[in-house]
Enzyme design. Structure first.
Site, PDB file in Angstrom:
ATOM      1  N   ALA A 293       0.829  -1.208   0.000  1.00 45.22           N
ATOM      2  CA  ALA A 293       0.000   0.000   0.000  1.00 45.22           C
ATOM      3  C   ALA A 293       0.862   1.256   0.000  1.00 45.22           C
ATOM      4  CB  ALA A 293      -0.941  -0.004   1.209  1.00 45.22           C
ATOM      5  N   ASP A 294       1.901   1.268   0.803  1.00 46.94           N
ATOM      6  CA  ASP A 294       2.812   2.411   0.825  1.00 46.94           C
ATOM      7  C   ASP A 294       3.524   2.583  -0.508  1.00 46.94           C
ATOM      8  OD1 ASP A 294       2.615   3.644   3.355  1.00 46.94           O
ATOM      9  OD2 ASP A 294       3.810   2.079   4.290  1.00 46.94           O
ATOM     10  N   LEU A 295       4.076   1.497  -1.028  1.00 43.20           N
ATOM     11  CA  LEU A 295       4.848   1.582  -2.263  1.00 43.20           C
ATOM     12  C   LEU A 295       3.960   1.944  -3.448  1.00 43.20           C
ATOM     13  CD1 LEU A 295       7.119  -1.526  -1.655  1.00 43.20           C
ATOM     14  CD2 LEU A 295       7.783   0.879  -1.494  1.00 43.20           C
TER      15      LEU A 295
ATOM     16  N   GLY B 126       3.226   5.622  -3.290  1.00 39.30           N
ATOM     17  CA  GLY B 126       4.374   6.394  -3.767  1.00 39.30           C
ATOM     18  C   GLY B 126       4.449   6.429  -5.277  1.00 39.30           C
TER      19      GLY B 126
END
Length: 408
Positions: A180-182, A185
Site C-alpha cells: 500500500a505504501d509503495l 508512492g
C-alpha cells in the site's frame, strides 16, 4: 539490450528530470519512495527532516548501517538532507522560501498537519503558484476517514487485498512487502508528472491527492470486475488464480515451482511435458473454463507428477517446452539471479559513515537519460548549511539557529 554494465547506454548520464527541484517534506516510506524515483531520474530533491532524530525510519533497525537503519537507506538516496525544527517560525520561513523555488512539494502528514505548520497547499500556492503540491495520506483529503493515520497494513486490510491473499483454508495475510505504501508512492509519482505536464499548458501547478486506500482499491482490477459481474465475493486461492488453471505454485521434490499455463495452447504443452499426455485432450480439462470447474480433480494429478523431480529440473524442462514456469526464489536467490544481475538491478554507493551500501537499483531503463544513483542517502542534516546557504543565510545566522537547536 545490454548484457552487462560495460559501455551500457542504460547507465547514467544527465537524468530525464534534471533541472526539476523537489521539496520533500515526507517521511517513512510512501513519500520517500516517490521522491527517490524523482531523484533517480535526475531531480534535485531536498529532504526536510525533524532536527530531533529525523525520519522515523533512521531508527527502524536492526539492521543498521553506520548511524542509520538499512530501512532508511533503501528509499532516500539521491537527496540532499536538511534538519530543521518546523515549530520554529524562522525555520518555517526558510522552508517556505525553499518551496518558493521548488517545482514539486511532497508531504505525507495526516491531512491538515502541513497547513497548521504553514506549509499546506493554499499557503504554498500563495508563495509559488507554479508548484505541484503532492499529498500522500492514508485515506485522502476528504471522506469520513480522512483524519485517521495511514498505515500500510490497515490499508491492505480495508481495501480487500488481504481478503484475497493467503491460503484458502488459512487466515488472510498482508502482502510480504508494504504494497500500500509503495503503490501510493508510485501513484504520487505518476500524478505529479501528469500535473507537471499540465503546467506546460496552464502555467500553474495543482494539488495531487493520493491515498494508500485508493491505491489498493485500484489494484483490485479484475478481482473487483468479477464481483461486479457475478455478485460473488472473491476468496483466497493461495498462489493460484481464480480464473486460470493451472496457474499456481506446486510442490516438487525439493521446493516450489510456479506454473503459469495461461491458455489452452500452453496447457497442451504442459500436460505432456510433465508426463500427463493423456490429460491434454481429456474433455474434463480441454478448455480453461473446464479446468477451472474441475480444478479439484486436476490439481492433485499435477502435484503427484511434479513431485517426482526438483524445481530446477522442472523449470528447465517446462521452459524448453515453451511453458512459463520457474522455481520460487528466496530473496537472496532472487538478488543473485543472472537476469537480475544482467539488468544491473543491484547497485553500490559509498556512504560517509556506513561505507559501501548495496541497494536495489531503479527498474527504469531509458536509452538517453537513464536513472542513476549519484549520491548516498544523506546523514541527518548533512546538507543543511549548503541548502540554507543557497537561500542567502549567512554563517552567523546559521550558527545562531544551530546553537538554539533549531537546525542541525
Amino acid at each position: 539490450m545490454p548484457e552487462s554494465a560495460a559501455g551500457s547506454p542504460w547507465l547514467a548520464h544527465e537524468g530525464a528530470l534534471a533541472g526539476l527541484r523537489v521539496l520533500d517534506l515526507s517521511r517513512i516510506l510512501s513519500g520517500p519512495f516517490c521522491t527517490m524515483i524523482l531523484g533517480d531520474l535526475g531531480a534535485d530533491v531536498i529532504k526536510v527532516e525533524n532536527v530531533e532524530g529525523g525520519d522515523d525510519t533512521r531508527a527502524w533497525g536492526p539492521p543498521f548501517q553506520g548511524e542509520d537503519a538499512a530501512y532508511f537507506h533503501t528509499v532516500n538516496r539521491n537527496k540532499r538532507g536538511i534538519a530543521v525544527d518546523l515549530k520554529d517560525p524562522r525555520c518555517r520561513d526558510l522552508v517556505g522560501r525553499l518551496a518558493a523555488t521548488a517545482d514539486v512539494v511532497v508531504e505525507n502528514f495526516r491531512p491538515g498537519t502541513a497547513a497548521r505548520l504553514g506549509l499546506g497547499y493554499e499557503q504554498i500556492r500563495e508563495l509559488n503558484p507554479r508548484a505541484v503540491y503532492v499529498s500522500v495520506s492514508g485515506y485522502g483529503q476528504t471522506g469520513p476517514l480522512s483524519q485517521e493515520p495511514g498505515y500500510d497494513a490497515i490499508a491492505q486490510a480495508l481495501s480487500g487485498v488481504m481478503s484475497v491473499t493467503g491460503e484458502p483454508d488459512g487466515p488472510p495475510v498482508r502482502v510480504g512487502v508494504s504494497g500500500a505504501d509503495l503503490a501510493a508512492g508510485m501513484w504520487a509519482c505518476i500524478g505529479l508528472l501528469a500535473a507537471l505536464h499540465a503546467r506546460e499548458r496552464t502555467g500553474e501547478g495543482q494539488w495531487v491527492d493520493v491515498s494508500l486506500l485508493d491505491g489498493q482499491i485500484s489494484w483490485l482490477t479484475y478481482v473487483a470486475g468479477g464481483y461486479f459481474v457475478t455478485g460473488e465475493v472473491p476468496r483466497r486461492y493461495g498462489s493460484a488464480h481464480p480464473t486460470i488453471v493451472p496457474y499456481q505454485a506446486f510442490p516438487t521434490a525439493d521446493g516450489y515451482l510456479m506454473v503459469a499455463a495461461g491458455n489452452d495452447t500452453l496447457w497442451r504443452r504442459f500436460a505432456p511435458a510433465i508426463g500427463l499426455s493423456h490429460l491434454g485432450e481429456d474433455p474434463r480439462f480441454a478448455t480453461n473454463p473446464d479446468r477451472v470447474r474441475n480444478r479439484e480433480t486436476l490439481l492433485p494429478l499435477i502435484e503427484a507428477a511434479l513431485g517426482e523431480r526438483s524445481a530446477q529440473e522442472w523449470g528447465k524442462a517446462l521452459s524448453d517446452a515453451g511453458v512459463p514456469a520457474g522455481p520460487i526464489n528466496t530473496v537472496d536467490q532472487a538478488l543473485a539471479h543472472p537476469q537480475v544481475q544482467a539488468r544491473n538491478m543491484i547497485a553500490e554507493v559509498d556512504h560517509p559513515s556506513a561505507g559501501t551500501i548495496r541497494m536495489v537499483a531503479s527498474p527504469l531503463k531509458l536509452s538517453d537519460t537513464a536513472p542513476a544513483i549519484r549520491t548516498a542517502p544523506p546523514e541527518l542534516g548533512q546538507h543543511t548549511a549548503e541548502v540554507l546557504g543557497g537561500l542567502g543565510l549567512d554563517t552567523d545566522a546559521l550558527s545562531e539557529l544551530r546553537d538554539k537547536g533549531a537546525v542541525r
